[in-house]
Write a protein that holds these residues in place. Structure first.
Motif, PDB file in Angstrom:
ATOM      1  N   ARG A 192     -43.537-102.313  70.390  1.00 27.76           N
ATOM      2  CA  ARG A 192     -43.444-103.770  70.434  1.00 27.76           C
ATOM      3  C   ARG A 192     -44.581-104.358  71.266  1.00 27.76           C
ATOM      4  O   ARG A 192     -45.193-105.366  70.885  1.00 27.76           O
ATOM      5  N   LYS A 194     -35.033 -97.311  84.622  1.00 25.75           N
ATOM      6  CA  LYS A 194     -34.259 -96.168  84.141  1.00 25.75           C
ATOM      7  C   LYS A 194     -35.091 -94.894  84.211  1.00 25.75           C
ATOM      8  O   LYS A 194     -34.595 -93.821  84.595  1.00 25.75           O
ATOM      9  N   ALA A 238     -31.751 -91.301  74.287  1.00 29.38           N
ATOM     10  CA  ALA A 238     -31.558 -92.745  74.161  1.00 29.38           C
ATOM     11  C   ALA A 238     -32.643 -93.520  74.905  1.00 29.38           C
ATOM     12  O   ALA A 238     -33.217 -94.480  74.375  1.00 29.38           O
ATOM     13  N   VAL A 239     -32.940 -93.096  76.138  1.00 26.04           N
ATOM     14  CA  VAL A 239     -33.972 -93.777  76.918  1.00 26.04           C
ATOM     15  C   VAL A 239     -35.338 -93.586  76.266  1.00 26.04           C
ATOM     16  O   VAL A 239     -36.142 -94.523  76.198  1.00 26.04           O
ATOM     17  N   GLU A 247     -35.718 -95.974  73.443  1.00 30.92           N
ATOM     18  CA  GLU A 247     -35.982 -97.327  73.939  1.00 30.92           C
ATOM     19  C   GLU A 247     -37.437 -97.473  74.374  1.00 30.92           C
ATOM     20  O   GLU A 247     -38.076 -98.501  74.134  1.00 30.92           O
ATOM     21  N   ALA A 296     -39.711 -97.764  71.346  1.00 34.14           N
ATOM     22  CA  ALA A 296     -39.589 -99.085  70.737  1.00 34.14           C
ATOM     23  C   ALA A 296     -40.327-100.131  71.573  1.00 34.14           C
ATOM     24  O   ALA A 296     -41.012-101.007  71.029  1.00 34.14           O
ATOM     25  N   ALA A 297     -40.210-100.034  72.903  1.00 35.89           N
ATOM     26  CA  ALA A 297     -40.892-100.986  73.781  1.00 35.89           C
ATOM     27  C   ALA A 297     -42.397-100.819  73.705  1.00 35.89           C
ATOM     28  O   ALA A 297     -43.149-101.801  73.726  1.00 35.89           O
ATOM     29  N   LEU A 318     -36.260-101.086  81.697  1.00 34.01           N
ATOM     30  CA  LEU A 318     -36.401 -99.783  81.081  1.00 34.01           C
ATOM     31  C   LEU A 318     -37.169 -98.824  81.991  1.00 34.01           C
ATOM     32  O   LEU A 318     -36.797 -97.647  82.138  1.00 34.01           O
TER      33      LEU A 318
END
Length: 304
Positions: free
Chosen positions: A171, A201, A160-161, A164, A167-168, A198
């Motif tokens: 982006r 994490k 999951a991390v 993310e 995606a970051a 993020l």
């Protein structure tokens, strides 16, 4: 800040150090493809780092017509140590060659202000790309191969991390391709905050792999602290003030170094391999020697 043509913004290494991975190459300064933006767009204040005052938007008197620095070889001796520390993370060449398509501010003076404004935003985005690129390279249970391979590598990040992070990263890369107008209108602080959450994490996951109790020094005032031979493995040093701290022989493996102020910190013999979110600018600002161990991709400054 602007050095010889085709030289990175930081001092050239005096001894070999590990080469950066291909993903990070665009995030290293290349003054040969930049229009001296850091030497024009940014202000100087007369201090131990700069020999003169310079307002933002005014070219440094040492900037030559070809956008190279006329005192590159003697920056420290001439009182411009701050120039050897600065790192734009490749934002200078990105704005010069991509955002403005190779049109420089001298040839087209009307581009000067938009170019300088775009540079300020691009540098922040490229710094985030530096951190995110490092993070997605960590062992993960995400899309870095089979589950068996992830387990064998000792996966640090959850799927999951990792998703993310990807995606970051995508982006942020997308934002860097915007026009000068789009960059100027970007709420970069809001984007930084999203990425910062993020990255925290990631930090927690990496440091959790270090056995034992980890030192919590986030934002701590450690200026001049005596930390010689200290065990700082897995420590949280995010935003810590380590100015002139004695870190000789310290073990900083897996420590979170994001935003730590290492100006004049003594890193001789220190081990920073595996530390996370350390940048070339932080390394340049510190003092070290041939025994200092750096993470892969960071250069040993010539002044060490």
């Amino acid at each position: 800040m602007s050095h010889e043509r085709r030289r990175p913004a930081q001092d050239r290494p005096s001894t070999p150090s590990p080469a950066p991975d291909a993903a990070r190459l665009p995030l290293l300064s290349d003054c040969g493809d930049c229009f001296g933006l850091c030497c024009v767009a940014l202000p100087f204040a007369r201090s131990a780092d700069f020999a003169l005052d310079k307002e933002a938007g005014r070219p440094c008197p040492n900037l030559r017509t070809d956008f190279a620095c006329g005192v590159h070889r003697d920056l420290r001796q001439r009182g411009f140590a701050g120039c050897t520390v600065f790192e734009c993370f490749g934002a200078g060449q990105k704005v010069s060659q991509v955002t403005f398509g190779g049109t420089d501010w001298r040839t087209a003076p009307e581009t000067a202000r938009p170019m300088f404004d775009a540079f300020a935003v691009m540098r922040q985005l490229h710094e985030l790309l530096w951190y995110l690129t490092e993070a997605v390279a960590l062992p993960s249970a995400g899309d870095r191969g089979s589950a068996d391979r992830a387990r064998a590598a000792g996966a640090v990040l959850s799927a999951a991390v990792y998703a993310e992070l990807r995606a970051a990263l995508e982006r942020t890369e997308e934002l860097t391709r915007g026009t000068a107008e789009e960059l100027a209108g970007l709420d970069v602080a809001a984007h930084r905050e999203v990425v910062s959450v993020l990255l925290l994490k990631v930090s927690e996951a990496v440091r959790a792999e270090v056995p034992g109790r980890k030192k919590e020094r986030r934002g701590a005032d450690l200026m001049g602290a005596r930390l010689k031979d200290a065990d700082l493995r897995g420590a949280n040093l995010r935003g810590a003030y380590l100015i002139a701290a004695d870190l000789r022989g310290a073990d900083l493996r897996s420590a979170d170094m994001i935003g730590a102020d290492l100006r004049d910190a003594d890193l001789r013999g220190a081990d920073l391999t595996g530390s996370i979110f350390l940048t070339q600018a932080q390394v340049n600002a510190a003092r070290g020697d041939a025994a200092t161990r750096l993470p892969q991709g960071l250069r040993r400054p010539a002044h060490w």
